[in-house]
Design a protein around this motif. Structure first.
Motif, PDB file in Angstrom:
ATOM      1  N   ALA A  13     -75.157 -37.202  53.767  1.00 37.64           N
ATOM      2  CA  ALA A  13     -76.339 -36.781  54.534  1.00 37.64           C
ATOM      3  C   ALA A  13     -76.408 -35.259  54.621  1.00 37.64           C
ATOM      4  CB  ALA A  13     -76.296 -37.394  55.935  1.00 37.64           C
ATOM      5  N   ALA A  14     -75.259 -34.623  54.803  1.00 34.17           N
ATOM      6  CA  ALA A  14     -75.226 -33.154  54.884  1.00 34.17           C
ATOM      7  C   ALA A  14     -75.659 -32.537  53.561  1.00 34.17           C
ATOM      8  CB  ALA A  14     -73.814 -32.687  55.255  1.00 34.17           C
ATOM      9  N   ILE A  15     -75.164 -33.068  52.456  1.00 30.94           N
ATOM     10  CA  ILE A  15     -75.536 -32.541  51.135  1.00 30.94           C
ATOM     11  C   ILE A  15     -77.027 -32.727  50.888  1.00 30.94           C
ATOM     12  CG2 ILE A  15     -75.241 -32.893  48.635  1.00 30.94           C
ATOM     13  CD1 ILE A  15     -72.275 -33.568  49.288  1.00 30.94           C
ATOM     14  N   ARG A  16     -77.558 -33.904  51.265  1.00 30.87           N
ATOM     15  CA  ARG A  16     -78.999 -34.149  51.116  1.00 30.87           C
ATOM     16  C   ARG A  16     -79.800 -33.107  51.891  1.00 30.87           C
ATOM     17  NH1 ARG A  16     -78.043 -39.405  51.488  1.00 30.87           N
ATOM     18  NH2 ARG A  16     -78.458 -39.470  53.710  1.00 30.87           N
ATOM     19  N   PHE A  17     -79.391 -32.871  53.145  1.00 33.17           N
ATOM     20  CA  PHE A  17     -80.090 -31.901  53.989  1.00 33.17           C
ATOM     21  C   PHE A  17     -80.080 -30.507  53.338  1.00 33.17           C
ATOM     22  CE2 PHE A  17     -81.598 -29.967  57.844  1.00 33.17           C
ATOM     23  CZ  PHE A  17     -80.973 -28.746  57.897  1.00 33.17           C
ATOM     24  N   LEU A  18     -78.923 -30.085  52.845  1.00 34.23           N
ATOM     25  CA  LEU A  18     -78.818 -28.755  52.235  1.00 34.23           C
ATOM     26  C   LEU A  18     -79.688 -28.651  50.981  1.00 34.23           C
ATOM     27  CD1 LEU A  18     -74.992 -28.161  52.670  1.00 34.23           C
ATOM     28  CD2 LEU A  18     -76.820 -27.055  53.938  1.00 34.23           C
ATOM     29  N   ARG A  19     -79.665 -29.702  50.167  1.00 38.48           N
ATOM     30  CA  ARG A  19     -80.491 -29.665  48.946  1.00 38.48           C
ATOM     31  C   ARG A  19     -81.974 -29.581  49.281  1.00 38.48           C
ATOM     32  NH1 ARG A  19     -77.229 -34.263  45.700  1.00 38.48           N
ATOM     33  NH2 ARG A  19     -75.715 -32.911  44.694  1.00 38.48           N
ATOM     34  N   GLU A  20     -82.382 -30.312  50.326  1.00 42.16           N
ATOM     35  CA  GLU A  20     -83.802 -30.332  50.702  1.00 42.16           C
ATOM     36  C   GLU A  20     -84.263 -29.004  51.301  1.00 42.16           C
ATOM     37  OE1 GLU A  20     -83.728 -35.097  51.780  1.00 42.16           O
ATOM     38  OE2 GLU A  20     -84.055 -33.641  53.378  1.00 42.16           O
ATOM     39  N   HIS A  21     -83.347 -28.275  51.916  1.00 44.56           N
ATOM     40  CA  HIS A  21     -83.754 -27.072  52.642  1.00 44.56           C
ATOM     41  C   HIS A  21     -83.417 -25.758  51.952  1.00 44.56           C
ATOM     42  CE1 HIS A  21     -84.031 -30.143  55.765  1.00 44.56           C
ATOM     43  NE2 HIS A  21     -84.932 -29.352  56.311  1.00 44.56           N
ATOM     44  N   ILE A  22     -82.795 -25.815  50.798  1.00 44.10           N
ATOM     45  CA  ILE A  22     -82.528 -24.559  50.093  1.00 44.10           C
ATOM     46  C   ILE A  22     -83.880 -24.004  49.641  1.00 44.10           C
ATOM     47  CG2 ILE A  22     -82.180 -25.501  47.774  1.00 44.10           C
ATOM     48  CD1 ILE A  22     -79.857 -22.954  49.391  1.00 44.10           C
ATOM     49  N   SER A  23     -84.092 -22.717  49.823  1.00 45.51           N
ATOM     50  CA  SER A  23     -85.452 -22.183  49.708  1.00 45.51           C
ATOM     51  C   SER A  23     -85.917 -21.899  48.292  1.00 45.51           C
ATOM     52  CB  SER A  23     -85.572 -20.899  50.536  1.00 45.51           C
ATOM     53  OG  SER A  23     -84.758 -19.891  49.974  1.00 45.51           O
ATOM     54  N   ASP A  24     -85.004 -21.798  47.341  1.00 45.63           N
ATOM     55  CA  ASP A  24     -85.429 -21.402  46.000  1.00 45.63           C
ATOM     56  C   ASP A  24     -84.616 -22.173  44.964  1.00 45.63           C
ATOM     57  OD1 ASP A  24     -85.444 -19.790  43.487  1.00 45.63           O
ATOM     58  OD2 ASP A  24     -86.757 -18.522  44.683  1.00 45.63           O
ATOM     59  N   THR A  25     -85.286 -22.696  43.938  1.00 44.43           N
ATOM     60  CA  THR A  25     -84.574 -23.487  42.935  1.00 44.43           C
ATOM     61  C   THR A  25     -83.553 -22.654  42.171  1.00 44.43           C
ATOM     62  OG1 THR A  25     -86.377 -23.090  41.389  1.00 44.43           O
ATOM     63  CG2 THR A  25     -86.405 -25.175  42.575  1.00 44.43           C
ATOM     64  N   SER A  26     -83.730 -21.338  42.106  1.00 45.14           N
ATOM     65  CA  SER A  26     -82.762 -20.504  41.393  1.00 45.14           C
ATOM     66  C   SER A  26     -81.412 -20.491  42.097  1.00 45.14           C
ATOM     67  CB  SER A  26     -83.288 -19.065  41.259  1.00 45.14           C
ATOM     68  OG  SER A  26     -83.356 -18.464  42.534  1.00 45.14           O
ATOM     69  N   PHE A  27     -81.389 -20.957  43.340  1.00 44.91           N
ATOM     70  CA  PHE A  27     -80.141 -20.986  44.097  1.00 44.91           C
ATOM     71  C   PHE A  27     -79.341 -22.266  43.854  1.00 44.91           C
ATOM     72  CE2 PHE A  27     -80.929 -17.167  45.866  1.00 44.91           C
ATOM     73  CZ  PHE A  27     -81.798 -17.072  46.941  1.00 44.91           C
ATOM     74  N   ALA A  28     -79.875 -23.180  43.070  1.00 42.23           N
ATOM     75  CA  ALA A  28     -79.253 -24.502  42.946  1.00 42.23           C
ATOM     76  C   ALA A  28     -77.788 -24.436  42.512  1.00 42.23           C
ATOM     77  CB  ALA A  28     -80.041 -25.363  41.967  1.00 42.23           C
ATOM     78  N   LEU A  29     -77.488 -23.595  41.531  1.00 42.65           N
ATOM     79  CA  LEU A  29     -76.114 -23.525  41.039  1.00 42.65           C
ATOM     80  C   LEU A  29     -75.184 -22.942  42.093  1.00 42.65           C
ATOM     81  CD1 LEU A  29     -74.440 -24.160  38.557  1.00 42.65           C
ATOM     82  CD2 LEU A  29     -74.870 -21.867  37.734  1.00 42.65           C
TER      83      LEU A  29
END
Length: 194
Positions: free
Chosen positions: A169-185
């Protein structure tokens, strides 16, 4: 009934009733075999021991829902096999991103990139602070302190399944709220690197 002479079918029946002695007999009968099987593929005593513990923890946790399996041995080894496949997938992903992070680290020479990286980590830290308190504690223990689900469960008096659900659930929340796709890595680095 003498459980040390009981058939697998009878042991499963007793286990479904919560009989600890039946559980012990199943462990005595199959624990070493599962360990040898896991060690052959994992090449790590620690990982093999943890996998065997996970298999038997799953059996105990789900004892009331166990079906009348025709082969307990096949059932146990199937669980072990699926756990190993999951572990290998996690290792491959971890290794792939480790290499990419190392490459990016060499490339991140200029100040602007370093500031962006720092800003990303700060953003992730702020998001972690927004997690519900118990979820945040579990997530930090898992991803920053490197503790296993079982260790966290023991510390917090929870089931390992609850711990795993909270981490997911925590990982899902972080993925949903990261503001920019360039930050994914970089987010992946923060979440999965121990």
């Amino acid at each position: 009934m003498e459980l040390n002479k009981a058939s697998d079918y009878d042991l499963v029946e007793e286990l479904r009733r919560g009989d600890l002695e039946a559980f012990d007999q199943i462990f005595k009968k199959y624990g070493d075999r599962l360990f040898g099987f896991a060690l052959t593929y994992l090449k790590s005593r620690e990982e093999a021991e943890e996998l065997v513990q996970d298999v038997f923890l799953k059996i105990w946790s789900n004892r009331k829902n166990l079906k009348k399996v025709s082969s307990l041995k096949s059932y146990l080894f199937t669980i072990a096999y699926h756990n190993m496949c999951r572990l290998f997938r996690e290792k491959q992903i971890h290794e792939k991103y480790s290499k990419e992070i190392a490459f990016l680290g060499k490339q991140a020479a200029n100040l602007e990139e370093q500031l962006e990286y720092k800003s990303t980590l700060e953003q992730v830290d702020r998001l972690i602070e927004k997690l519900p308190e118990k979820q945040k504690i579990i997530f930090i223990k898992s991803r920053r302190e490197g503790k296993t689900s079982k260790e966290i469960a023991d510390e917090m008096n929870l089931s390992p399944g609850t711990v795993d659900n909270q981490i997911s659930a925590a990982i899902r929340f972080l993925r949903e709220h990261i503001s920019d796709t360039s930050f994914a890595l970089l987010l992946y680095f923060e979440i999965f690197m121990l």
